[in-house]
Scaffold this motif. Sequence first.
Motif, PDB file in Angstrom:
ATOM      1  N   LEU A 296      44.648  44.363  10.300  1.00 40.22           N
ATOM      2  CA  LEU A 296      45.691  43.511   8.896  1.00 40.22           C
ATOM      3  C   LEU A 296      45.048  43.596   7.930  1.00 40.22           C
ATOM      4  CD1 LEU A 296      48.172  41.575  10.507  1.00 40.22           C
ATOM      5  CD2 LEU A 296      46.082  39.203   9.146  1.00 40.22           C
ATOM      6  N   LYS A 297      46.668  43.742   6.898  1.00 38.49           N
ATOM      7  CA  LYS A 297      46.645  43.952   5.618  1.00 38.49           C
ATOM      8  C   LYS A 297      47.095  42.398   4.619  1.00 38.49           C
ATOM      9  CE  LYS A 297      49.464  47.719   5.955  1.00 38.49           C
ATOM     10  NZ  LYS A 297      49.412  48.147   7.070  1.00 38.49           N
TER      11      LYS A 297
ATOM     12  N   ASN B 267      49.252  36.539  14.960  1.00 39.17           N
ATOM     13  CA  ASN B 267      48.450  37.460  14.678  1.00 39.17           C
ATOM     14  C   ASN B 267      46.777  37.327  14.713  1.00 39.17           C
ATOM     15  OD1 ASN B 267      50.923  39.717  14.540  1.00 39.17           O
ATOM     16  ND2 ASN B 267      51.168  39.389  12.957  1.00 39.17           N
TER      17      ASN B 267
ATOM     18  N   ARG C 152      54.996  36.421   3.636  1.00 39.85           N
ATOM     19  CA  ARG C 152      54.718  37.642   5.388  1.00 39.85           C
ATOM     20  C   ARG C 152      55.783  38.415   4.964  1.00 39.85           C
ATOM     21  NH1 ARG C 152      56.937  33.827   7.378  1.00 39.85           N
ATOM     22  NH2 ARG C 152      55.787  33.228   8.984  1.00 39.85           N
ATOM     23  N   GLY C 153      55.182  39.696   4.871  1.00 40.22           N
ATOM     24  CA  GLY C 153      55.682  40.339   3.957  1.00 40.22           C
ATOM     25  C   GLY C 153      56.378  40.382   2.145  1.00 40.22           C
TER      26      GLY C 153
ATOM     27  N   ASP D 148      52.807  47.044   1.098  1.00 39.43           N
ATOM     28  CA  ASP D 148      53.179  47.040   2.937  1.00 39.43           C
ATOM     29  C   ASP D 148      51.937  46.633   3.335  1.00 39.43           C
ATOM     30  OD1 ASP D 148      50.583  48.308   1.369  1.00 39.43           O
ATOM     31  OD2 ASP D 148      50.357  50.329   2.235  1.00 39.43           O
TER      32      ASP D 148
ATOM     33  N   ASP E  17      50.194  42.940   5.389  1.00 37.69           N
ATOM     34  CA  ASP E  17      51.236  42.305   6.414  1.00 37.69           C
ATOM     35  C   ASP E  17      51.925  40.542   6.424  1.00 37.69           C
ATOM     36  OD1 ASP E  17      51.310  44.302   7.602  1.00 37.69           O
ATOM     37  OD2 ASP E  17      48.713  43.845   8.070  1.00 37.69           O
ATOM     38  N   TYR E  18      50.135  40.225   5.150  1.00 38.76           N
ATOM     39  CA  TYR E  18      50.974  38.666   4.582  1.00 38.76           C
ATOM     40  C   TYR E  18      49.811  38.695   2.540  1.00 38.76           C
ATOM     41  CZ  TYR E  18      51.329  37.462   8.924  1.00 38.76           C
ATOM     42  OH  TYR E  18      51.475  37.535  10.321  1.00 38.76           O
TER      43      TYR E  18
END
Length: 689
Positions: A621-622, A682, A655-656, A638, A640-641
């Motif tokens: 996860l990023k 996730n 979120r993004g 880039d 994810d959260y």
Amino acid sequence: MNTDAVKVLPGRYCNSLTEYSRFITREVNIGDVPMGGNNPIRIQSMTTTDTMDTIGTVEQSIRMVDAGCEYVRITAPSIKEAQNLAEIKKQLRARGYTVPLVADIHFTPNAAEVAARIVEKVRVNPGNYADKKKFDQIDYTDLEYQGELERIFHKFTPLVKVCKEYGTAMRIGTNHGSLSDRIMSRYGDTPQGMVESAMEFMRMCEQLNFYNLVISMKSSNPQVMVQAYRLLVETMVAEGMNYPLHLGVTEAGDGEDGRIKSAVGIGTLLEDGLGDTVRVSLTEEPEAEAPVAIELVRRYTMREKAKGERQKVATEVKNLSPLTFDLLPSKHNPYEYKKRETYEANAFIGGHLVPRVVVDLSKKNLKDPAVLNEAGYLYSPLLDKYNMAEQSVDFVYLADELPSFTLPGNLKQLYNYNTWLKLADKTNCHPVFTLQEYIGDVDRSSKLNLVHLKPADIDSDAFGSIQLDKSLVFVLETEALHGMAEQRSFFFKMEELGLDVPVIVKRSYVFESESPEVGKSESEKVHSPWSMDHGQTLLQLYASTDLGALLVDGFGDGIWIDAPELPTGVITSTSFGILQATRSRISKTEYISCPSCGRTLFDLMVTTQMIRSRTSHLKGLKIGIMGCIVNGPGEMADADYGYVGSGTDKITLYRGKEAVKKNISSANALDELINIIKGDGNWIDAVQE
């Protein structure tokens, strides 16, 4: 169009791919510390204090200069902060510090025009200097696009005129995550879009006969960052430009991760002679950044000084493989990532498998199974079993030593050929040959055979005698001063020959008890009296440069770091960190964390550690952690959260690039973030040790 001092031919992104050769750029005057040309590669950082806190900013600036900063950047988000730069500068000068100051500008042309009358340099972001990002997709006709450029030219021209009048330099600083909607709509979220974003402003400057420019192409993704700088250089040269380059990886994070990620991006470019100033962006105190940047740069200073050895090595490399940019294999595109195509050696290595990690345990205590703990295999004496950690190596090299305990069944053992030959049980055991051994009449493993090579071997008769089958893997070593280029030349030659043999890239780093002198050979003799911690940092920086520079181009099916004086755990962690930073193999949570500045709305170091403490088990996860909206959804392009400061004690969660909860209390923000991750499916619970 100005062509002064352009020394390279169009069609190249660097002077040489086989020897270290610095790309000579235009000299730009920044106060009394010029940049570019034949000047040293400069070191800089950015304050984290509130710009209106004059004393705090002055004190922090002094600590930064004392740590090695040659330029100090300070945010100027509005006119009042820009005006206060005069008082900050006055107090620094009164205390004997003449360091050039740089005003950091986002969204506020009026503040830039004030600051340009005070400081030695202003930084503008072409993605938001004349545009407010709305994340809109707009289909421009060519006429409409040209109309947008004319609008920007009108808005940008006053700043250029002020800079010309006051002798102020300017950095046109593109960020991957804050490209304008206009650029995004036409070029997308790409290195080409980053380059064009800067080139538009650079062309405007040249139209106004202003050349006191520095350019940057920053991204939190080292792969994107490297591609963008390369493309920028080629584009500049094609248009008769050669402006100095400011190198940096944005939001690199802290600790080991931040150092490795920075070195992968910055070091890769330095290896090819690119870069005139370096800023390492760590989520730490700014005075911690300069020493890291200094160590990154020092290798190349030593290479310049060691001309005799450098020329000797360059001659050897040229004799090995006289490749130039124009002779690059047709399959290789330095502006796009593509993993080198290899066969999969019996499901062990190569093909579509992630790069493998090798560590050397031959000099460790092989009577105690706990020796594997630092290699990622946690031994439980009570249960007499191993548990695999997130970062578990794939191969252990035991040379000629035999362990007195049973190793885990999924851990491959590597032995020198003559020792392997004598093993009664060869299960999970594989031979490592010299080239001469392998081409002889010898027994080989039916599953996996590793052969040590140096790049020059590829042109030898012995190499031509190798019997090729899909059990063969090369272990590529080098002792050259510019070892990355020598190993890269080997990969180019492999492509020319059409060979798809998997390759493990090996680099060795030795610590000796002598006075500090780095760069005698690329086995990197690093000397005491430095502490072990310093040695660990140097390993992170050097190995990340040497191996990362190959991995970002898709070269390498495995890595093998040899550093006998350092703990196995350091080597394991560094190896996996390099693979993570190059996006080659994900083994942990990635934090895209900005380095803080005067715009930051919360304590980034404390917050980053708090978020890390509860999410570090979410492998792959990023998570972006941004101190303000300027470094918000764009900069963590880039992730994810995202966890972004949006006001005093207020956090907006993403979120993004979508804001899903706005302006919530910082006291509840982390719990809310975790709830979002859980709601998306996730989340996994951390395993209790």
